[in-house]
Motif scaffolding. Structure first.
Motif, PDB file in Angstrom:
ATOM      1  N   GLY A 127       0.825  -1.211   0.000  1.00  0.00           N
ATOM      2  CA  GLY A 127       0.000   0.000   0.000  1.00  0.00           C
ATOM      3  C   GLY A 127       0.851   1.250   0.000  1.00  0.00           C
ATOM      4  O   GLY A 127       2.072   1.191   0.193  1.00  0.00           O
ATOM      5  N   PRO A 128       0.201   2.408  -0.221  1.00  0.00           N
ATOM      6  CA  PRO A 128       0.956   3.670  -0.321  1.00  0.00           C
ATOM      7  C   PRO A 128       1.692   4.035   0.971  1.00  0.00           C
ATOM      8  O   PRO A 128       2.704   4.736   0.924  1.00  0.00           O
ATOM      9  N   ASP A 129       1.188   3.538   2.122  1.00  0.00           N
ATOM     10  CA  ASP A 129       1.861   3.822   3.394  1.00  0.00           C
ATOM     11  C   ASP A 129       2.766   2.682   3.835  1.00  0.00           C
ATOM     12  O   ASP A 129       3.356   2.720   4.921  1.00  0.00           O
ATOM     13  N   GLY A 130       2.851   1.624   3.026  1.00  0.00           N
ATOM     14  CA  GLY A 130       3.566   0.418   3.437  1.00  0.00           C
ATOM     15  C   GLY A 130       5.079   0.557   3.345  1.00  0.00           C
ATOM     16  O   GLY A 130       5.606   1.476   2.709  1.00  0.00           O
ATOM     17  N   LEU A 131       5.767  -0.392   3.958  1.00  0.00           N
ATOM     18  CA  LEU A 131       7.240  -0.343   3.995  1.00  0.00           C
ATOM     19  C   LEU A 131       7.851  -0.306   2.595  1.00  0.00           C
ATOM     20  O   LEU A 131       8.827   0.405   2.351  1.00  0.00           O
ATOM     21  N   LEU A 132       7.253  -1.081   1.676  1.00  0.00           N
ATOM     22  CA  LEU A 132       7.871  -1.175   0.351  1.00  0.00           C
ATOM     23  C   LEU A 132       7.791   0.139  -0.422  1.00  0.00           C
ATOM     24  O   LEU A 132       8.580   0.373  -1.342  1.00  0.00           O
ATOM     25  N   ALA A 133       6.863   0.997  -0.038  1.00  0.00           N
ATOM     26  CA  ALA A 133       6.786   2.309  -0.692  1.00  0.00           C
ATOM     27  C   ALA A 133       7.926   3.214  -0.229  1.00  0.00           C
ATOM     28  O   ALA A 133       8.210   4.231  -0.873  1.00  0.00           O
ATOM     29  N   GLY A 134       8.590   2.845   0.876  1.00  0.00           N
ATOM     30  CA  GLY A 134       9.662   3.693   1.394  1.00  0.00           C
ATOM     31  C   GLY A 134      11.050   3.080   1.307  1.00  0.00           C
ATOM     32  O   GLY A 134      12.045   3.793   1.175  1.00  0.00           O
ATOM     33  N   MET A 135      11.137   1.750   1.354  1.00  0.00           N
ATOM     34  CA  MET A 135      12.460   1.111   1.421  1.00  0.00           C
ATOM     35  C   MET A 135      13.186   1.188   0.076  1.00  0.00           C
ATOM     36  O   MET A 135      12.588   0.978  -0.973  1.00  0.00           O
ATOM     37  N   ALA A 136      14.482   1.458   0.152  1.00  0.00           N
ATOM     38  CA  ALA A 136      15.279   1.608  -1.073  1.00  0.00           C
ATOM     39  C   ALA A 136      16.039   0.323  -1.378  1.00  0.00           C
ATOM     40  O   ALA A 136      16.329  -0.476  -0.471  1.00  0.00           O
ATOM     41  N   THR A 137      16.384   0.157  -2.642  1.00  0.00           N
ATOM     42  CA  THR A 137      17.278  -0.936  -3.034  1.00  0.00           C
ATOM     43  C   THR A 137      18.559  -0.840  -2.206  1.00  0.00           C
ATOM     44  O   THR A 137      19.088   0.256  -2.014  1.00  0.00           O
ATOM     45  N   GLY A 138      19.008  -1.971  -1.704  1.00  0.00           N
ATOM     46  CA  GLY A 138      20.238  -1.974  -0.904  1.00  0.00           C
ATOM     47  C   GLY A 138      19.962  -1.902   0.593  1.00  0.00           C
ATOM     48  O   GLY A 138      20.872  -2.112   1.400  1.00  0.00           O
ATOM     49  N   SER A 139      18.715  -1.598   0.975  1.00  0.00           N
ATOM     50  CA  SER A 139      18.405  -1.560   2.413  1.00  0.00           C
ATOM     51  C   SER A 139      18.037  -2.967   2.891  1.00  0.00           C
ATOM     52  O   SER A 139      17.909  -3.902   2.096  1.00  0.00           O
ATOM     53  N   VAL A 140      17.886  -3.105   4.215  1.00  0.00           N
ATOM     54  CA  VAL A 140      17.646  -4.434   4.814  1.00  0.00           C
ATOM     55  C   VAL A 140      16.478  -4.358   5.785  1.00  0.00           C
ATOM     56  O   VAL A 140      16.406  -3.436   6.600  1.00  0.00           O
ATOM     57  N   LEU A 141      15.584  -5.330   5.703  1.00  0.00           N
ATOM     58  CA  LEU A 141      14.520  -5.473   6.702  1.00  0.00           C
ATOM     59  C   LEU A 141      14.961  -6.542   7.702  1.00  0.00           C
ATOM     60  O   LEU A 141      15.218  -7.690   7.323  1.00  0.00           O
ATOM     61  N   VAL A 142      15.071  -6.147   8.967  1.00  0.00           N
ATOM     62  CA  VAL A 142      15.467  -7.072  10.033  1.00  0.00           C
ATOM     63  C   VAL A 142      14.241  -7.273  10.923  1.00  0.00           C
ATOM     64  O   VAL A 142      13.800  -6.342  11.593  1.00  0.00           O
ATOM     65  N   ASP A 143      13.688  -8.482  10.907  1.00  0.00           N
ATOM     66  CA  ASP A 143      12.454  -8.719  11.651  1.00  0.00           C
ATOM     67  C   ASP A 143      12.762  -9.366  13.003  1.00  0.00           C
ATOM     68  O   ASP A 143      13.118 -10.543  13.084  1.00  0.00           O
ATOM     69  N   CYS A 144      12.611  -8.569  14.076  1.00  0.00           N
ATOM     70  CA  CYS A 144      12.878  -9.057  15.433  1.00  0.00           C
ATOM     71  C   CYS A 144      11.642  -9.677  16.087  1.00  0.00           C
ATOM     72  O   CYS A 144      11.678 -10.081  17.249  1.00  0.00           O
TER      73      CYS A 144
END
Ligand code: NDP
Length: 304
Positions: free
Chosen positions: A86-103
């Motif tokens: 969605g427009p507010d979702g993480l993928l709308a903000g995360m850039a190539t080369g970044s990392v999602l770390v799920d704790c």
């Protein structure tokens, strides 16, 4: 200064994020929480520190924009997956080369699906559940078990080091969640079996405090006998730091993982059933150690 985004200021997420916000730390920090008031309060507590580099975002996408590392700490993998789109979702903000770390203490299957979705976008994914409780998070001494690419693990290690002490790479994506689930199954079995044993000893006329003293110098000791029961059960304090609802969820993940691996597992399957029943009886807000109250009610005796 690398930028970190932290999403999920719950019981354990808040003290974890506090280490990232600490003055002198190496990171700019954006926080986001579903209830925005918690994120605003967090920022207010850190006002003026780090030259305004601690701020709260209105949406997950705003938090993720410009972040090198995005950390999530939510109840289950379901909520993490739901935050992506969605427009507010993480993928709308995360850039190539970044990392999602799920704790989050999540489930391996959903984490593999998330990693597969991020990979074509050039975004890395690590599952990195934590152990050590709220006290460990406050002290910055959490154990962190990480699944995913080894080079990615090395890259985010300095970030995890701000709130972790023993930080281990345990295998591919999903492996962190699998190890965490087995740990949680051990915790549950220890709580339930110690509860049964101490209620029986109380009925037999043995002081539970003396019995715990003996067990803690003997081979049956565990974190439950050494820490949880003396501080929370004997005192009848039962502080609410880790929800029974979350341990019930963890046991569901462990029981499923054991079935997937076709391992006969009568004890862990039964523990999952017992903790689900306790969750239904005690409700959403009960702490995991309050499960002992179910054993006490059934036996008609208290551990005190
Ligand atoms: P809490 O219930 O205290 O906090 C949950 C967090 O998730 C809150 O920030 C909450 O937001 C947010 N949240 C809930 N539902 C949603 C949703 N649908 N969308 C977005 N955000 C949501 O949980 P904990 O902090 O205790 O636990 C977080 C994770 O860490 C869990 O996986 C748990 O198993 C694990 N864990 C917890 C430990 C502990 O001692 N507490 C120890 C080790 C692991 P809001 O404030 O709006 O409700």
């Amino acid at each position: 200064m690398p930028n970190v985004a932290f999403l999920g200021l719950g019981a354990i997420g808040t003290p974890m994020a506090q280490h990232l916000a600490a003055p002198g730390g190496d990171y700019g920090l954006a926080v986001w929480n579903r209830s925005a008031a918690k994120a605003a309060a967090f920022t207010a507590n850190h006002k003026g520190k780090k030259g305004g580099k601690v701020w709260h975002a209105a949406t997950p996408s705003d938090a993720a924009r410009g972040a090198d590392v995005v950390i999530t700490c939510l109840p289950t993998s379901r909520e993490v997956a739901a935050l992506l789109d969605g427009p507010d979702g993480l993928l709308a903000g995360m850039a190539t080369g970044s990392v999602l770390v799920d704790c989050t203490s999540g489930d391996p299957a959903t984490s593999k699906e998330i990693a597969a979705r991020l990979s074509p976008l050039g975004i890395g994914f690590l599952d990195a559940p934590v152990s050590g409780g709220v006290a460990g998070a406050e002290a910055g001494t959490l154990t962190i078990m990480v699944g995913g690419d080894t080079a990615l693990f090395q890259r985010v290690l300095p970030v995890l080091d701000t709130f972790g002490e023993k930080i281990m790479h345990v295998g591919p994506v999903g492996a962190g969640h699998a190890v965490k689930a087995v740990n949680q199954a051990m915790l549950a079995v220890h709580i339930w079996s110690l509860g049964e044993g101490l209620v029986a000893l109380a009925r037999a006329g043995v002081s539970p405090a003396i019995a715990l003293d003996v067990i803690n110098a003997s081979s049956g000791r565990s974190n439950s006998s050494m820490n949880l029961f003396p501080a929370r059960v004997l005192t009848r304090a039962f502080p609410r730091t880790f929800k029974l609802a979350l341990l019930d969820k963890d046991l569901g993940i462990a029981a499923q993982m054991l079935r997937d691996q076709k391992v006969p597992s009568p004890i862990i399957q039964l523990a999952a059933e017992l903790f689900s029943a306790a969750h239904r009886e005690l409700g959403e807000e009960a702490d995991h150690v309050e499960t002992v109250k179910v054993i006490e009610r059934q036996a008609g005796a208290e551990i005190k």
